[in-house]
Design a protein around this motif. Structure first.
Motif, PDB file in Angstrom:
ATOM      1  N   PRO A  59       0.824  -1.217   0.000  1.00 43.44           N
ATOM      2  CA  PRO A  59       0.000   0.000   0.000  1.00 43.44           C
ATOM      3  C   PRO A  59       0.857   1.266   0.000  1.00 43.44           C
ATOM      4  O   PRO A  59       1.937   1.291   0.588  1.00 43.44           O
ATOM      5  N   THR A  60       0.370   2.295  -0.676  1.00 45.68           N
ATOM      6  CA  THR A  60       1.016   3.604  -0.637  1.00 45.68           C
ATOM      7  C   THR A  60       0.555   4.310   0.633  1.00 45.68           C
ATOM      8  O   THR A  60      -0.293   3.785   1.373  1.00 45.68           O
ATOM      9  N   LYS A  61       1.046   5.533   0.848  1.00 44.14           N
ATOM     10  CA  LYS A  61       0.644   6.291   2.046  1.00 44.14           C
ATOM     11  C   LYS A  61      -0.853   6.571   2.075  1.00 44.14           C
ATOM     12  O   LYS A  61      -1.452   6.656   3.132  1.00 44.14           O
ATOM     13  N   ASP A  62      -1.477   6.706   0.881  1.00 48.48           N
ATOM     14  CA  ASP A  62      -2.917   6.976   0.840  1.00 48.48           C
ATOM     15  C   ASP A  62      -3.753   5.697   0.776  1.00 48.48           C
ATOM     16  O   ASP A  62      -4.962   5.746   0.562  1.00 48.48           O
ATOM     17  N   GLY A  63      -3.107   4.534   0.933  1.00 49.74           N
ATOM     18  CA  GLY A  63      -3.847   3.268   1.006  1.00 49.74           C
ATOM     19  C   GLY A  63      -4.052   2.547  -0.312  1.00 49.74           C
ATOM     20  O   GLY A  63      -4.610   1.460  -0.347  1.00 49.74           O
ATOM     21  N   LYS A  64      -3.616   3.149  -1.426  1.00 46.38           N
ATOM     22  CA  LYS A  64      -3.770   2.497  -2.726  1.00 46.38           C
ATOM     23  C   LYS A  64      -2.740   1.370  -2.845  1.00 46.38           C
ATOM     24  O   LYS A  64      -1.584   1.534  -2.492  1.00 46.38           O
TER      25      LYS A  64
END
Length: 107
Positions: A59-64
Protein backbone atom coordinates in the motif's frame (compact mmCIF):
# COMPACT_ATOMS: atom_id res chain seq x y z
CA UNK A 1 22.80 -15.30 6.45
CA UNK A 2 19.12 -14.94 7.33
CA UNK A 3 17.29 -17.55 9.37
CA UNK A 4 15.97 -20.45 7.33
CA UNK A 5 12.39 -21.70 7.52
CA UNK A 6 11.36 -25.24 6.55
CA UNK A 7 7.94 -26.26 5.15
CA UNK A 8 6.39 -29.51 3.89
CA UNK A 9 4.86 -27.95 0.74
CA UNK A 10 5.73 -24.75 -1.12
CA UNK A 11 1.98 -24.17 -1.56
CA UNK A 12 1.89 -23.46 2.20
CA UNK A 13 3.88 -20.26 1.57
CA UNK A 14 1.76 -17.29 0.46
CA UNK A 15 3.79 -14.07 0.05
CA UNK A 16 2.40 -10.95 1.71
CA UNK A 17 2.45 -7.34 0.50
CA UNK A 18 5.13 -6.84 -2.18
CA UNK A 19 7.07 -10.05 -1.46
CA UNK A 20 8.02 -12.41 -4.31
CA UNK A 21 8.76 -16.13 -3.84
CA UNK A 22 11.39 -17.42 -6.31
CA UNK A 23 13.39 -20.55 -7.03
CA UNK A 24 16.92 -19.88 -8.27
CA UNK A 25 18.32 -21.73 -11.26
CA UNK A 26 21.03 -24.17 -10.29
CA UNK A 27 24.32 -23.50 -12.11
CA UNK A 28 25.65 -26.30 -14.29
CA UNK A 29 28.22 -28.31 -12.36
CA UNK A 30 28.96 -30.66 -15.23
CA UNK A 31 29.84 -30.20 -18.90
CA UNK A 32 27.82 -31.86 -21.68
CA UNK A 33 30.48 -34.60 -21.84
CA UNK A 34 30.14 -35.33 -18.11
CA UNK A 35 33.19 -33.52 -16.71
CA UNK A 36 32.49 -31.90 -13.31
CA UNK A 37 33.27 -28.18 -13.07
CA UNK A 38 34.69 -27.05 -9.70
CA UNK A 39 32.97 -23.99 -8.23
CA UNK A 40 36.34 -22.21 -8.11
CA UNK A 41 36.57 -22.42 -11.93
CA UNK A 42 33.25 -20.70 -12.62
CA UNK A 43 32.38 -17.03 -12.49
CA UNK A 44 29.46 -16.03 -10.32
CA UNK A 45 26.90 -14.24 -12.50
CA UNK A 46 23.88 -12.56 -10.97
CA UNK A 47 21.41 -15.30 -10.03
CA UNK A 48 18.43 -15.99 -12.27
CA UNK A 49 15.22 -17.41 -10.85
CA UNK A 50 11.67 -18.42 -11.66
CA UNK A 51 8.86 -16.62 -9.82
CA UNK A 52 6.73 -19.14 -7.90
CA UNK A 53 4.22 -16.80 -6.20
CA UNK A 54 3.72 -13.08 -5.54
CA UNK A 55 1.95 -11.03 -2.91
CA UNK A 56 -0.90 -8.65 -3.80
CA UNK A 57 1.31 -5.54 -3.59
CA UNK A 58 2.26 -2.87 -1.07
CA UNK A 59 0.00 0.00 0.00
CA UNK A 60 1.02 3.60 -0.64
CA UNK A 61 0.64 6.29 2.05
CA UNK A 62 -2.92 6.98 0.84
CA UNK A 63 -3.85 3.27 1.01
CA UNK A 64 -3.77 2.50 -2.73
CA UNK A 65 -2.27 -0.94 -3.49
CA UNK A 66 0.67 -0.92 -5.92
CA UNK A 67 0.79 -4.41 -7.51
CA UNK A 68 4.06 -6.32 -7.87
CA UNK A 69 5.91 -5.95 -11.19
CA UNK A 70 6.28 -9.71 -11.78
CA UNK A 71 3.92 -12.70 -11.83
CA UNK A 72 4.21 -16.45 -11.24
CA UNK A 73 6.17 -18.10 -14.06
CA UNK A 74 8.33 -15.05 -14.91
CA UNK A 75 12.11 -15.44 -15.16
CA UNK A 76 13.90 -12.74 -13.18
CA UNK A 77 17.41 -11.48 -12.42
CA UNK A 78 18.19 -11.22 -8.70
CA UNK A 79 20.80 -9.20 -6.82
CA UNK A 80 23.84 -11.12 -5.57
CA UNK A 81 22.75 -10.50 -1.97
CA UNK A 82 19.60 -10.65 0.16
CA UNK A 83 16.48 -12.74 0.11
CA UNK A 84 15.18 -14.98 2.86
CA UNK A 85 15.76 -18.68 2.35
CA UNK A 86 12.93 -21.24 2.61
CA UNK A 87 13.63 -24.98 2.45
CA UNK A 88 10.99 -27.44 1.19
CA UNK A 89 12.38 -30.97 1.26
CA UNK A 90 15.63 -30.73 -0.72
CA UNK A 91 14.49 -27.66 -2.69
CA UNK A 92 15.47 -24.13 -1.71
CA UNK A 93 13.33 -21.05 -2.41
CA UNK A 94 13.81 -17.36 -1.58
CA UNK A 95 11.56 -14.45 -0.65
CA UNK A 96 12.53 -11.03 -2.04
CA UNK A 97 10.84 -7.65 -1.99
CA UNK A 98 9.50 -6.74 -5.43
CA UNK A 99 11.75 -3.66 -5.49
CA UNK A 100 14.88 -5.83 -4.92
CA UNK A 101 14.35 -7.76 -8.17
CA UNK A 102 16.66 -6.29 -10.81
CA UNK A 103 14.95 -7.28 -14.07
CA UNK A 104 12.42 -9.50 -15.79
CA UNK A 105 14.01 -11.72 -18.46
CA UNK A 106 12.10 -11.67 -21.75
CA UNK A 107 12.21 -14.90 -23.76
Amino acid sequence: MAAQATFKSIKAVVPLLDRVLVQRFKPDTKTASGIFIPSSATTTPLPEATVIAVGPGAPTKDGKIVPTQVKAGDRVLLPGWGGNSIKVGEEEYYLYKDSDILAKIQE
